[in-house]
Design a protein around this motif. Structure first.
Motif, short mmCIF file in Angstrom:
data_model
loop_
_atom_site.label_atom_id
_atom_site.label_comp_id
_atom_site.label_asym_id
_atom_site.label_seq_id
_atom_site.Cartn_x
_atom_site.Cartn_y
_atom_site.Cartn_z
N LEU A 109 0.77 -1.22 0.06
CA LEU A 109 -0.08 -0.04 0.01
C LEU A 109 0.66 1.21 -0.05
O LEU A 109 0.51 2.23 -0.72
CB LEU A 109 -0.87 -0.07 1.29
CG LEU A 109 -1.93 -0.92 1.34
CD1 LEU A 109 -2.76 -0.81 2.47
CD2 LEU A 109 -2.99 -1.02 0.09
N VAL A 110 1.69 1.43 0.90
CA VAL A 110 2.43 2.74 0.99
C VAL A 110 3.38 2.95 0.06
O VAL A 110 3.17 4.08 -0.71
CB VAL A 110 3.11 2.68 2.45
CG1 VAL A 110 3.91 3.90 2.60
CG2 VAL A 110 2.20 2.78 3.76
N LEU A 111 4.36 2.04 -0.36
CA LEU A 111 5.33 2.39 -1.24
C LEU A 111 4.65 2.53 -2.64
O LEU A 111 5.08 3.32 -3.52
CB LEU A 111 6.51 1.28 -1.22
CG LEU A 111 7.21 1.35 -0.22
CD1 LEU A 111 8.38 0.10 -0.05
CD2 LEU A 111 8.03 2.75 -0.01
N PRO A 112 3.97 1.45 -3.05
CA PRO A 112 3.16 1.79 -4.33
C PRO A 112 2.30 3.07 -4.62
O PRO A 112 2.03 3.60 -5.51
CB PRO A 112 2.37 0.51 -4.59
CG PRO A 112 3.03 -0.60 -3.68
CD PRO A 112 3.56 0.27 -2.64
N GLY A 113 1.69 3.41 -3.27
CA GLY A 113 0.89 4.72 -3.15
C GLY A 113 1.79 5.94 -3.50
O GLY A 113 1.47 7.03 -4.02
N GLN A 114 2.99 5.88 -3.02
CA GLN A 114 3.80 6.97 -3.14
C GLN A 114 4.28 7.02 -4.40
O GLN A 114 4.31 8.00 -5.06
CB GLN A 114 5.35 6.77 -2.20
CG GLN A 114 4.90 6.77 -0.74
CD GLN A 114 6.09 6.88 -0.01
OE1 GLN A 114 7.08 6.10 -0.20
NE2 GLN A 114 5.81 7.15 1.48
N THR A 115 4.58 5.89 -4.99
CA THR A 115 5.13 5.88 -6.26
C THR A 115 3.96 6.56 -7.28
O THR A 115 4.39 7.13 -8.32
CB THR A 115 5.42 4.27 -6.67
OG1 THR A 115 6.51 3.86 -5.94
CG2 THR A 115 5.90 4.29 -8.17
N ALA A 116 2.76 6.05 -7.20
CA ALA A 116 1.64 6.42 -8.01
C ALA A 116 1.46 7.93 -7.80
O ALA A 116 1.53 8.58 -8.92
CB ALA A 116 0.40 5.58 -7.65
N LEU A 117 1.84 8.46 -6.71
CA LEU A 117 1.57 9.93 -6.64
C LEU A 117 2.81 10.77 -7.04
O LEU A 117 2.32 11.65 -7.89
CB LEU A 117 1.51 10.41 -5.11
CG LEU A 117 -0.11 10.18 -4.34
CD1 LEU A 117 0.20 10.04 -2.90
CD2 LEU A 117 -0.86 11.40 -5.09
N LEU A 118 3.88 10.22 -7.14
CA LEU A 118 5.07 10.70 -7.86
C LEU A 118 4.77 10.62 -9.34
O LEU A 118 5.13 11.70 -9.97
CB LEU A 118 6.35 10.11 -7.48
CG LEU A 118 6.88 10.29 -6.14
CD1 LEU A 118 8.01 9.34 -5.67
CD2 LEU A 118 7.52 11.73 -6.02
N GLU A 119 4.22 9.56 -9.81
CA GLU A 119 3.99 9.42 -11.22
C GLU A 119 2.89 10.44 -11.66
O GLU A 119 3.04 11.12 -13.00
CB GLU A 119 3.66 7.98 -11.69
CG GLU A 119 4.85 7.07 -11.52
CD GLU A 119 4.30 5.55 -11.70
OE1 GLU A 119 3.03 5.37 -11.67
OE2 GLU A 119 5.25 4.90 -11.80
N ARG A 120 1.88 10.74 -10.92
CA ARG A 120 0.82 11.51 -11.19
C ARG A 120 1.50 13.13 -11.25
O ARG A 120 1.07 13.91 -12.04
CB ARG A 120 -0.20 11.61 -9.93
CG ARG A 120 -1.36 12.75 -10.23
CD ARG A 120 -2.30 12.84 -8.91
NE ARG A 120 -3.22 11.48 -9.12
CZ ARG A 120 -4.35 11.49 -9.85
NH1 ARG A 120 -4.73 12.57 -10.53
NH2 ARG A 120 -5.27 10.52 -9.99
#
Length: 164
Positions: A109-120
């Protein structure tokens, strides 16, 4: 030997899990500010290497690197528990399960969520990001709550012979 293993276990927990907990907690509010183009954005677009972008990347890197370093915490925890002869204790089994769950929350949850926000932010997509940041904050809160519970169990150790 037990005192050495315990000392390494506790120091590793403080130095590895602590930075992940702090950096992960700082990420969602910083992401919300960057998505809104607010404070810390240094007046530029989030995808162009601004202050906000750099901060988010640093926080994400801290989480990733220290998550890997954090593997030593359960390794030395198992060694300590084995040395103390408490591997079958209920409090330890619950702590192990909660530690595994915390690791799962971090990795899933946390690491992929951070990655997704960075990509956004790299795509300069600002709309809808606050809901994504809120979900990330929830996952981060769960991660921190699990670690706090494990810490309390390690201190209280129900049924321990120390009398604490």
């Amino acid at each position: 030997m037990t005192k050495f293993l315990l000392a390494v276990h506790v120091i590793a927990a403080i130095l590895a899990v602590g930075p992940v907990a702090v950096a992960a907690s700082m990420f969602p509010p910083a992401a919300r500010r960057a998505l809104a183009g607010g404070a810390g954005d240094a007046g530029g677009d989030a995808g162009t290497g601004t202050s906000a972008d750099g901060t988010l990347r640093l926080l994400h890197r801290i989480c990733r690197v220290y998550a890997v370093v954090g593997v030593v915490v359960p390794v030395f925890g198992f060694a300590t528990a084995s040395e103390m002869g408490v591997l079958g204790s209920a409090w330890l089994i619950v702590s192990i399960a909660l530690t595994a769950l915390a690791a799962l929350v971090l990795v899933a949850l946390v690491l992929p969520g951070q990655t997704a926000l960075l990509e956004r932010l790299e795509r300069l997509e600002r709309g809808g990001g606050s809901a994504q940041a809120a979900r990330l904050a929830m996952g981060t809160g769960l991660f921190n709550l699990l670690w706090a519970t494990v810490t309390v169990l390690m201190i209280v150790r129900p049924g321990s012979t120390t009398g604490a």
